[in-house]
Motif scaffolding. Structure first.
Motif, PDB file in Angstrom:
ATOM      1  N   ALA A 174       0.683  -1.510   0.284  1.00 23.50           N
ATOM      2  CA  ALA A 174       0.446  -0.131  -0.045  1.00 23.50           C
ATOM      3  C   ALA A 174       0.430   1.834  -0.044  1.00 23.50           C
ATOM      4  N   THR A 175       1.847   1.372   0.619  1.00 26.16           N
ATOM      5  CA  THR A 175       2.825   2.265   0.777  1.00 26.16           C
ATOM      6  C   THR A 175       4.258   2.630  -0.247  1.00 26.16           C
ATOM      7  N   SER A 176       3.437   1.565  -1.145  1.00 25.12           N
ATOM      8  CA  SER A 176       4.909   1.154  -2.752  1.00 25.12           C
ATOM      9  C   SER A 176       6.721   1.164  -1.937  1.00 25.12           C
ATOM     10  N   CYS A 177       6.814   0.124  -0.123  1.00 25.08           N
ATOM     11  CA  CYS A 177       8.055  -0.232  -0.093  1.00 25.08           C
ATOM     12  C   CYS A 177       8.483  -0.128  -1.053  1.00 25.08           C
ATOM     13  N   GLU A 178       9.908  -0.394  -0.443  1.00 27.64           N
ATOM     14  CA  GLU A 178      11.104  -1.148  -1.028  1.00 27.64           C
ATOM     15  C   GLU A 178      11.985  -1.905  -0.225  1.00 27.64           C
ATOM     16  N   GLY A 179      12.424  -3.107   0.135  1.00 23.50           N
ATOM     17  CA  GLY A 179      13.208  -3.699   0.572  1.00 23.50           C
ATOM     18  C   GLY A 179      12.849  -4.302   2.442  1.00 23.50           C
ATOM     19  N   LEU A 180      12.838  -3.394   2.932  1.00 18.56           N
ATOM     20  CA  LEU A 180      12.243  -4.026   4.070  1.00 18.56           C
ATOM     21  C   LEU A 180      10.983  -3.226   4.968  1.00 18.56           C
ATOM     22  N   VAL A 181      10.652  -3.528   5.703  1.00 14.46           N
ATOM     23  CA  VAL A 181       9.031  -3.051   6.338  1.00 14.46           C
ATOM     24  C   VAL A 181       9.080  -3.740   7.840  1.00 14.46           C
ATOM     25  N   ARG A 182       9.351  -3.207   8.632  1.00 17.59           N
ATOM     26  CA  ARG A 182       8.591  -3.668   9.885  1.00 17.59           C
ATOM     27  C   ARG A 182       6.855  -3.274  10.429  1.00 17.59           C
ATOM     28  N   ALA A 183       6.291  -4.119  10.404  1.00 23.48           N
ATOM     29  CA  ALA A 183       4.576  -3.846  10.531  1.00 23.48           C
ATOM     30  C   ALA A 183       4.402  -3.367  11.995  1.00 23.48           C
ATOM     31  N   ASP A 184       3.983  -2.856  12.820  1.00 23.26           N
ATOM     32  CA  ASP A 184       3.478  -2.689  14.259  1.00 23.26           C
ATOM     33  C   ASP A 184       1.798  -3.144  14.180  1.00 23.26           C
ATOM     34  N   PHE A 185       1.420  -3.731  14.866  1.00 21.13           N
ATOM     35  CA  PHE A 185      -0.612  -4.388  15.008  1.00 21.13           C
ATOM     36  C   PHE A 185      -0.869  -4.516  15.968  1.00 21.13           C
ATOM     37  N   PHE A 186      -2.051  -4.463  17.077  1.00 16.38           N
ATOM     38  CA  PHE A 186      -2.421  -4.409  17.699  1.00 16.38           C
ATOM     39  C   PHE A 186      -3.703  -6.328  17.612  1.00 16.38           C
ATOM     40  N   LEU A 187      -3.304  -7.170  18.401  1.00 11.40           N
ATOM     41  CA  LEU A 187      -4.538  -7.726  18.262  1.00 11.40           C
ATOM     42  C   LEU A 187      -5.369  -7.868  19.117  1.00 11.40           C
ATOM     43  N   THR A 188      -6.495  -6.659  19.453  1.00  9.90           N
ATOM     44  CA  THR A 188      -7.124  -6.380  20.170  1.00  9.90           C
ATOM     45  C   THR A 188      -8.200  -7.414  20.978  1.00  9.90           C
ATOM     46  N   ASP A 189      -8.915  -7.292  21.748  1.00 15.05           N
ATOM     47  CA  ASP A 189      -9.627  -8.247  22.646  1.00 15.05           C
ATOM     48  C   ASP A 189     -10.831  -8.664  21.652  1.00 15.05           C
ATOM     49  N   ASP A 190     -11.035  -7.807  20.595  1.00 13.92           N
ATOM     50  CA  ASP A 190     -12.222  -9.138  19.748  1.00 13.92           C
ATOM     51  C   ASP A 190     -11.331  -9.892  18.904  1.00 13.92           C
ATOM     52  N   GLY A 191     -10.531 -10.196  19.186  1.00 12.05           N
ATOM     53  CA  GLY A 191     -10.123 -10.625  17.916  1.00 12.05           C
ATOM     54  C   GLY A 191      -9.247 -10.568  16.518  1.00 12.05           C
ATOM     55  N   GLY A 192     -10.187  -9.172  16.181  1.00 12.90           N
ATOM     56  CA  GLY A 192      -9.501  -8.592  15.080  1.00 12.90           C
ATOM     57  C   GLY A 192      -8.358  -8.055  14.834  1.00 12.90           C
ATOM     58  N   PHE A 193      -7.191  -8.287  14.024  1.00 15.95           N
ATOM     59  CA  PHE A 193      -5.900  -7.193  13.956  1.00 15.95           C
ATOM     60  C   PHE A 193      -6.384  -5.641  13.607  1.00 15.95           C
ATOM     61  N   VAL A 194      -5.294  -5.056  14.239  1.00 22.06           N
ATOM     62  CA  VAL A 194      -5.066  -2.951  13.763  1.00 22.06           C
ATOM     63  C   VAL A 194      -4.135  -3.058  13.867  1.00 22.06           C
ATOM     64  N   ILE A 195      -3.827  -2.338  11.746  1.00 21.30           N
ATOM     65  CA  ILE A 195      -2.298  -2.177  12.402  1.00 21.30           C
ATOM     66  C   ILE A 195      -2.101  -0.457  12.512  1.00 21.30           C
ATOM     67  N   ASN A 196      -1.091  -0.134  13.191  1.00 19.56           N
ATOM     68  CA  ASN A 196      -0.668   0.300  14.317  1.00 19.56           C
ATOM     69  C   ASN A 196       1.032   1.663  13.564  1.00 19.56           C
ATOM     70  N   GLU A 197       1.128   0.572  12.837  1.00 20.21           N
ATOM     71  CA  GLU A 197       2.643   1.830  12.215  1.00 20.21           C
ATOM     72  C   GLU A 197       2.967   0.612  11.286  1.00 20.21           C
ATOM     73  N   ILE A 198       3.817   1.064  10.383  1.00 21.28           N
ATOM     74  CA  ILE A 198       5.695   0.646   9.885  1.00 21.28           C
ATOM     75  C   ILE A 198       6.723   1.845  10.274  1.00 21.28           C
ATOM     76  N   ASN A 199       7.545   0.931   9.841  1.00 26.15           N
ATOM     77  CA  ASN A 199       8.959   1.806  10.505  1.00 26.15           C
ATOM     78  C   ASN A 199       9.939   0.617   8.572  1.00 26.15           C
ATOM     79  N   THR A 200      10.286   2.378   7.899  1.00 26.79           N
ATOM     80  CA  THR A 200      11.017   1.238   6.879  1.00 26.79           C
ATOM     81  C   THR A 200      11.941   1.174   7.063  1.00 26.79           C
TER      82      THR A 200
END
Length: 385
Positions: free
Chosen positions: A319-345
């Motif tokens: 989605a962000t047109s990244c290249e090479g590498l990324v670390r993607a950070d999420f929350f697995l919420t108490d209702d069982g769904g994932f929410v993306i917090n941010e990426i680090n390029t």
């Protein structure tokens, strides 16, 4: 033999690719960049590559530094700096912006400039503004020098958490509630800006996290439990960035996932989990780097949860047109769904950092990871792509 190769002299044909590791910089993450670069310098295969360490001081001077990874580590809670590693307090390194000339030149006042040779690829190990945000990437594009990691647009989007979230939303990725206070809003009418934050808290509840919109390494972030601490938290965030982000508390587990670009496209690593840090209010700078709180690799997830977070991590990369590498950070919420917090390029990259640990567990060791990123950069065309 091609005409291009035949025009090279035997020395040029024999020489190893030269990697300039650029680190430090003007952001508040200066020291972490130095630590990261030290780990990369230690891991680069010197039988395969020539290495040129270039540090950027906190005031923006490009300095020729010692190739000494041991001096680039955190020792006794003391953070390293480029100034302490620089070979001169006045000398500077200059990279040509002529795409036909990749020569690096070192000069000192009153001395004849010294050519340091051509650079084939740059490994930019900078975190935060003036390095990870597309500014350095733009310079390297002008210079025609290949470099590791995301390009100008992806770097800028990955640094600005507001626009990162806007991109995620436009691609249908799940994002938590947030509010943005721009510099002019707080400067012109802090009372109105404060009311917006209080209204946000009324809708989503306390506590809130007040953070720099374009920062990293958890610097400048404050967890606020009530209106009483709000102004101090805003001023702390504004010390790092005049634009601030306000986020609600997402109750759940912190999950991270690495993405690495292979020849056939990006792939996701096994995910990791950041368990609750009992000695800190949240996973802040000291917990990450000083006390080195450990994450769980791999994260204890179900196969379905693992597949979903890996899918979302690659989707965020694309989605962000990244290249090479990324670390993607999420929350697995108490209702069982994932929410993306941010990426680090350009995520933390020491051997104990989460990104290399996730790939180690996925079968790609640290030296191999460094090599893959360099090789990908060398094979990637410069310019629009």
């Amino acid at each position: 033999m091609s005409s291009e190769n035949s025009s090279q002299n035997p020395e040029q044909q024999r020489r190893k690719p030269r990697v300039a590791v650029v680190f430090g910089g003007r952001s508040s993450e200066h020291a972490i960049s130095v630590v990261t670069a030290g780990a990369v310098l230690r891991a680069i295969d010197r039988t395969k590559y020539d290495v040129l360490p270039i540090g950027i001081t906190t005031d923006g001077r490009w300095a020729l530094t010692a190739d000494d990874p041991e001096r680039m580590a955190i020792n006794d809670r003391t953070l390293p700096t480029v100034a302490a590693l620089a070979e001169s307090t006045e000398g500077g390194v200059v990279l040509s912006v002529d795409p036909g000339n990749r020569e690096v030149v070192y000069s000192e006042p009153g001395s004849v400039p010294k050519a340091l040779g051509d650079v084939d690829v740059v490994f930019p190990m900078l975190h935060g503004p003036y390095g990870e945000d597309g500014t350095l990437q733009g310079l390297l594009e002008l210079s025609g020098v290949p470099y590791v990691g995301a390009g100008v647009l992806a770097s800028a989007v990955g640094q600005d958490k507001e626009y990162m979230k806007r991109v995620f939303i436009s691609f249908g990725l799940p994002v938590g509630p947030y509010e943005v206070i721009r510099p002019r809003e707080w400067d012109r009418d802090p009372a109105a800006a404060r009311r917006r934050i209080v209204d946000f808290a009324g809708e989503h509840g306390w506590p809130l996290f007040i953070k720099p919109a374009r920062g990293g390494s958890s610097m400048g972030i404050t967890k606020v439990d009530s209106l009483a601490g709000l102004d101090d938290a805003v001023e702390e965030a504004r010390r790092h960035d005049p634009k601030i982000l306000v986020e609600s508390l997402l109750r759940g587990r912190e999950i991270e996932c690495g993405v690495l670009e292979f020849e056939d496209g990006p792939r996701a690593s096994v995910p990791a989990e950041i368990p609750p840090v009992t000695s800190h209010d949240f996973y802040d700078f000291e917990a990450k780097y000083i006390d080195a709180a450990n994450g769980l690799v791999p994260a204890p997830l179900t196969p379905e949860e693992t597949a979903e977070v890996q899918r979302l991590a690659v989707a965020a990369f694309d989605a962000t047109s990244c290249e090479g590498l990324v670390r993607a950070d999420f929350f697995l919420t108490d209702d069982g769904g994932f929410v993306i917090n941010e990426i680090n390029t350009m995520p933390g990259f020491t051997p104990i950092s989460m990104y290399p640990r996730m790939w180690q567990e996925s079968g790609v060791g640290y030296p191999e990871l460094v090599d893959k990123l360099i090789q990908a950069a060398l094979s990637r065309p410069t310019g629009l792509r």
